[in-house]
Design an enzyme around this catalytic site. Structure first.
Site, mmCIF file in Angstrom:
data_model
loop_
_atom_site.group_PDB
_atom_site.id
_atom_site.type_symbol
_atom_site.label_atom_id
_atom_site.label_comp_id
_atom_site.label_asym_id
_atom_site.label_seq_id
_atom_site.Cartn_x
_atom_site.Cartn_y
_atom_site.Cartn_z
ATOM 1 N N TYR A 151 -39.810 -4.836 77.937
ATOM 2 C CA TYR A 151 -40.419 -4.036 76.859
ATOM 3 C C TYR A 151 -41.265 -5.057 75.879
ATOM 4 O O TYR A 151 -41.325 -6.076 75.863
ATOM 5 C CB TYR A 151 -39.489 -2.979 76.182
ATOM 6 C CG TYR A 151 -38.645 -3.229 75.398
ATOM 7 C CD1 TYR A 151 -38.513 -4.513 74.619
ATOM 8 C CD2 TYR A 151 -37.471 -2.226 75.074
ATOM 9 C CE1 TYR A 151 -37.368 -4.649 73.742
ATOM 10 C CE2 TYR A 151 -36.584 -2.604 74.233
ATOM 11 C CZ TYR A 151 -36.304 -3.880 73.497
ATOM 12 O OH TYR A 151 -35.402 -4.157 72.748
ATOM 13 N N GLU A 152 -42.229 -4.118 75.116
ATOM 14 C CA GLU A 152 -43.256 -4.882 74.273
ATOM 15 C C GLU A 152 -44.097 -5.854 75.127
ATOM 16 O O GLU A 152 -44.607 -6.690 74.589
ATOM 17 C CB GLU A 152 -42.475 -5.673 73.166
ATOM 18 C CG GLU A 152 -42.370 -5.134 71.905
ATOM 19 C CD GLU A 152 -43.654 -4.403 71.225
ATOM 20 O OE1 GLU A 152 -43.449 -3.082 71.043
ATOM 21 O OE2 GLU A 152 -44.575 -5.033 71.208
ATOM 22 N N GLY A 153 -44.510 -5.349 76.275
ATOM 23 C CA GLY A 153 -45.407 -6.077 77.261
ATOM 24 C C GLY A 153 -44.412 -6.942 78.050
ATOM 25 O O GLY A 153 -43.678 -7.706 77.507
#
Lengths: 592, 592
Positions: free
Chosen positions: B434-436
């Site tokens: 997550y978060e890229g």
């Protein structure tokens, strides 16, 4: 929901283009022509894809339950077991006189791959039974073989291996389970064993436990351990089941993965058992089976990688995000499939090149086991013994890594249960731990196998690499992409071996501190050799006008990827090894 | 059951011996003397160890449930939330005018470490609220700030970030959620968002959703995205709660880990929202928060590594198996503790050196964020922007790897739920996604940050390394063990950058194919710099007669291990990078 397609073509490529098995001099191999193995693999593939794979998520979700001493396996496992049994898959490579089909171990390995990719937790019931039966086949008396083997091979009974106790796993010399001799020649076995896969289950009528224990007069430590056969139900002379033995399942472990397989605490309370093999030679009896058992775990590594890769690939072809930087590939869609992006391809090719290289290595290993067992070939026995810890340690590390990479291909979807990738990660994780942790594999490799017989096996390995390079160095396509990097890797491996010889003499910690890196350095080198051999076979097929050009060209391209981007790891492993014991041993245990 | 001890001494070492924060010119840092941070960390540590850590297994086992639109968090989470809120921990580094404590972001990072190690799933509720509040603090109107920030910082309300939709995650230009302007200046927001952490929960009275959506007249793609604040309950002028907004939780994801955190499908059905920041500049508003958010995820990586390491270390000291090859260490026991074995030490030192190096990197990053935000220092802003994808990608990969290594230390026990190591593995896994995803981080690094402003930031990084080496090259102890390997790594990094410049010009795929390796090459180099700085600080403390000699000597020894056995990976990453696009791009997508 994840899917699985048996990779029959890849299997056939290895068996016939690379290993050329039907031309081999190993007894029984001459029957293994393309049509024959195709038929066997097709049948096994049907069971894997249609029967076992649909139960993989079921097994993970339901798990096993223990109630009033009875273990219930997940819904559908019993029916699948019976179908496997009826198909004759349980004893495919067992001797006909024991109720088996008499096929080579290589064929059993290839079909086992399919079952394991489809449902690792299920296949463990089959695999452990097979392992127990193999130990009995080698070390049991004729009566023991007649009693226990046919029912195991026809799937009416199952088998287990009982080694670990709560206070000892690696260090089995600390074992406390006792076996007291009785007047009738039997023993009363008492003690607790843990982590017994399939120790209790509802798949079969009877369970044949092989139990390591110590007799009262036994020598201290590992040299006092003997092996006993302890059936759940005692067996009457006519082969029917008699009274219940004094043993029970005391609990099930809750674990990270392989939920479909029951991991049992087994309590033996004066259970009746019989010695298998010689007194105090229990570890030797176990060691006989170790090559086969550890090869089966090595296989689990890449089989979870294979099924994870297949699902990652499907996602990468379907998922539309972003555009190819070199130009739109899917102009009618809102975005391009993510397989166009270099970093997604890098990820997929790591998975693919490791998995296919791992398969080649395991098949070659299975062939060596056949050569050793069917021809009493000592060179093959020494080579497989050297390579087994490499295969087990390296391929299970890399197999787990592959499932993690595949999970990453799916982004957030990879973390959800819905897509099933996370189960492959959780299931693959155990293979790095059981059958001797991978750390223990590295010690077996460096401390025992490497120096064994004056280093004869490792010398033979280097000679094999040298010969292969020499025989093919006129092949320019092979030379640049494959032989040159293989030579570099092999030199790194030799330098590491040399370091151990020189510095390990002075201080054994210099060798032991680098054992894990050596295992990986060796693993990369031997998988590099496999890719060079596969590339050669693919080039030969193309030269001889094979119809499926793209298949063979893909093999070469995948291999080139491995040699260019995976194999260079050998250099870093060598540097770590050559840093020696100092960095590892400098810190006092109290200051960690 | 796993345990957790706050590593206060290691934290204080970084804050005061290495970063020397109270001597810094950053506004607010002069108050941060040893006693002050010790008091803050001690209080946070008590909550982490006594309140949050005992709930970590509970959260994993119970998970969250959705019933009639209401999400119930695990037993004890609400009481823990209230205790955190009462302690003022929610807005520790928020501006006092918005209801915060006004502390530097570095202090919030250090306390956040403790909460995250103790209970990552719980801390995510806190962290996401903090992130949403930060976005409002920067981009919201004064009225929006007055309405939403004080209740978030005092823990009565929480916040969420809504980006992903079923068909788009990375490629947010494909977004379908609509925001239709209303006559009163508000918008009606309609669409489905997925993977919304804490999207619905029973911890708070109100939830402040930040939602990316497109207005009807918006430009195509990512440039048409705007940011909206959409509260669960509309807020009256006096700050009390009004009517329920038209939004609901449509389901919870079943996932591999972080079960204690509710991952929600959020349905917006003409929900009332208000524009935050400028129209069509929603991505920019998000990007403002990205350094902070991604640093928080980088932190999650090493925090799971830290707690996993602590438990692996405890096991390695207690578990008796085998004997030290150099001589018995525990003559009164049946065997020696496994920490005597070189390969167990190798495993533990990998964990320890990565975790402590990762902490140093994250603290330095938090300090740069303070420097950027509190002093408008553009150099610091450029440096942290360059390093953020490295920190997020490298430290979460390595953090996960550390949990896997720690699990391996325990052998079979590591696979059982009872010992808790497997939860750290499952929880740590999400931080790579997550978060890229980490693949996206590597593209951000190579495609955007590296060439940004003519490569100014990377040049500044190399200059920083050069200067550090030059200033300390007379220190022989530092030179051999630290500066020389750092120089080698830095040269590898420069060579990789050079390759991208030269070959990436010709074909961008040459750069993109090596992006992931570049991220790791950079990560190792910058962690190598951290270890060199830590070693220098430890040597200075020893020279000045610090009382706790063993602590500082251990730092140096652990650092030497990192430099000798981890840092050499840069060479292999460079070789992979220099193999270019060909191996990665050669295979046609149809032939994978």
């Amino acid at each position: 929901m994840p899917t699985y397609t048996p990779p029959t073509k890849d299997q056939q490529f290895l068996l016939h283009d690379v290993l050329k098995i039907s031309e081999s001099d190993i007894p029984g191999y001459d029957e293994l022509d393309r049509d024959f193995t195709a038929a066997v693999l097709e049948e096994a593939g049907k069971i894997a894809a249609n029967v076992l794979q649909p139960l993989n998520t079921v097994g993970d979700t339901e798990g096993c339950t223990l109630e009033n001493g009875v273990v219930r396996t997940p819904t559908g496992f019993k029916a699948a077991w019976d179908e496997m049994a009826q198909g004759g898959w349980m004893g495919l490579d067992a001797a006909p006189e024991n109720g088996g089909q008499g096929m080579p171990h290589l064929v059993n390995t290839a079909t086992g791959e399919l079952f394991s990719s489809a449902n690792m937790a299920f296949q463990m019931y089959v695999g452990l039974s097979h392992g127990a039966a193999s130990a009995l086949a080698v070390h049991g008396t004729d009566a023991q073989k007649q009693t226990y083997l046919p029912p195991i091979y026809d799937g009416r009974w199952s088998g287990t291996m009982n080694l670990t106790e709560p206070h000892c796993g690696t260090d089995l010399g600390l074992m406390r389970t006792k076996a007291e001799p009785q007047d009738d020649g039997s023993y009363k076995v008492t003690g607790q064993k843990i982590w017994i896969s399939g120790g209790e289950n509802d798949l079969v009528e009877n369970i044949v436990h092989l139990v390591l224990a110590k007799t009262p007069d036994a020598p201290e430590g590992i040299k006092g351990v003997s092996l006993f056969v302890v059936p759940k139900f005692l067996v009457k002379d006519d082969g029917t089941l008699g009274e219940r033995n004094s043993l029970s399942c005391g609990g099930l472990e809750e674990k990270m993965g392989i939920h479909g397989n029951a991991t049992c605490v087994m309590n033996y309370d004066g259970a009746t058992g019989w010695l298998v093999g010689d007194l105090h030679k229990g570890m030797r009896a176990m060691f006989t089976m170790m090559n086969e058992a550890r090869l089966a775990v090595a296989l689990q590594g890449y089989t979870q990688g294979e099924v994870a890769y297949q699902n990652a690939l499907g996602f990468a072809r379907d998922r539309l995000q972003g555009r190819d930087v070199t130009g739109t590939q899917n102009p009618d869609g809102p975005a391009d499939p993510i397989i166009v992006h270099p970093d997604v391809r890098r990820n997929l090719l790591d998975q693919k090149s490791i998995t296919e290289g791992g398969r080649a290595l395991v098949y070659w290993g299975a062939q060596m086991i056949d050569r050793s067992q069917r021809m009493n070939d000592e060179d093959a026995e020494e080579m497989i013994s050297l390579l087994i810890p490499v295969m087990k340690g390296f391929l299970t590390d890399k197999g787990f890594e592959t499932t993690v990479l595949a999970q990453q291909t799916l982004g957030g979807s990879g973390f959800t249960k819905e897509w099933g990738l996370e189960q492959f990660v959780r299931d693959a994780r155990i293979a790095m731990i059981y059958e001797g942790t991978n750390g223990i594999q590295s010690l077996d490799l460096v401390g025992r196998k490497l120096p064994s017989n004056g280093g004869k096996a490792i010398m033979a390995f280097f000679e094999m690499v040298r010969t292969f390079i020499k025989e093919n160095e006129d092949n320019q396509a092979l030379k640049e992409g494959f032989l040159d990097p293989l030579k570099t890797a092999s030199k790194d491996l030799q330098a590491a071996g040399m370091y151990f010889m020189q510095e390990g003499m002075k201080n054994p910690l210099n060798a032991l501190s680098g054992s894990y890196d050596f295992m990986h350095l060796f693993g990369h080198t031997v998988v590099g050799l496999m890719w060079a051999q596969m590339a050669k076979a693919a080039m030969e097929a193309l030269d001889s006008g094979a119809s499926d050009k793209e298949f063979y060209e893909t093999k070469i391209t995948t291999g080139r990827y491995y040699m260019a981007r995976q194999l260079p790891m050998t250099a870093t492993h060598l540097v770590r090894i050559q840093s020696g014991a100092e960095p590892v041993m400098a810190l006092d245990a109290a200051n960690f």
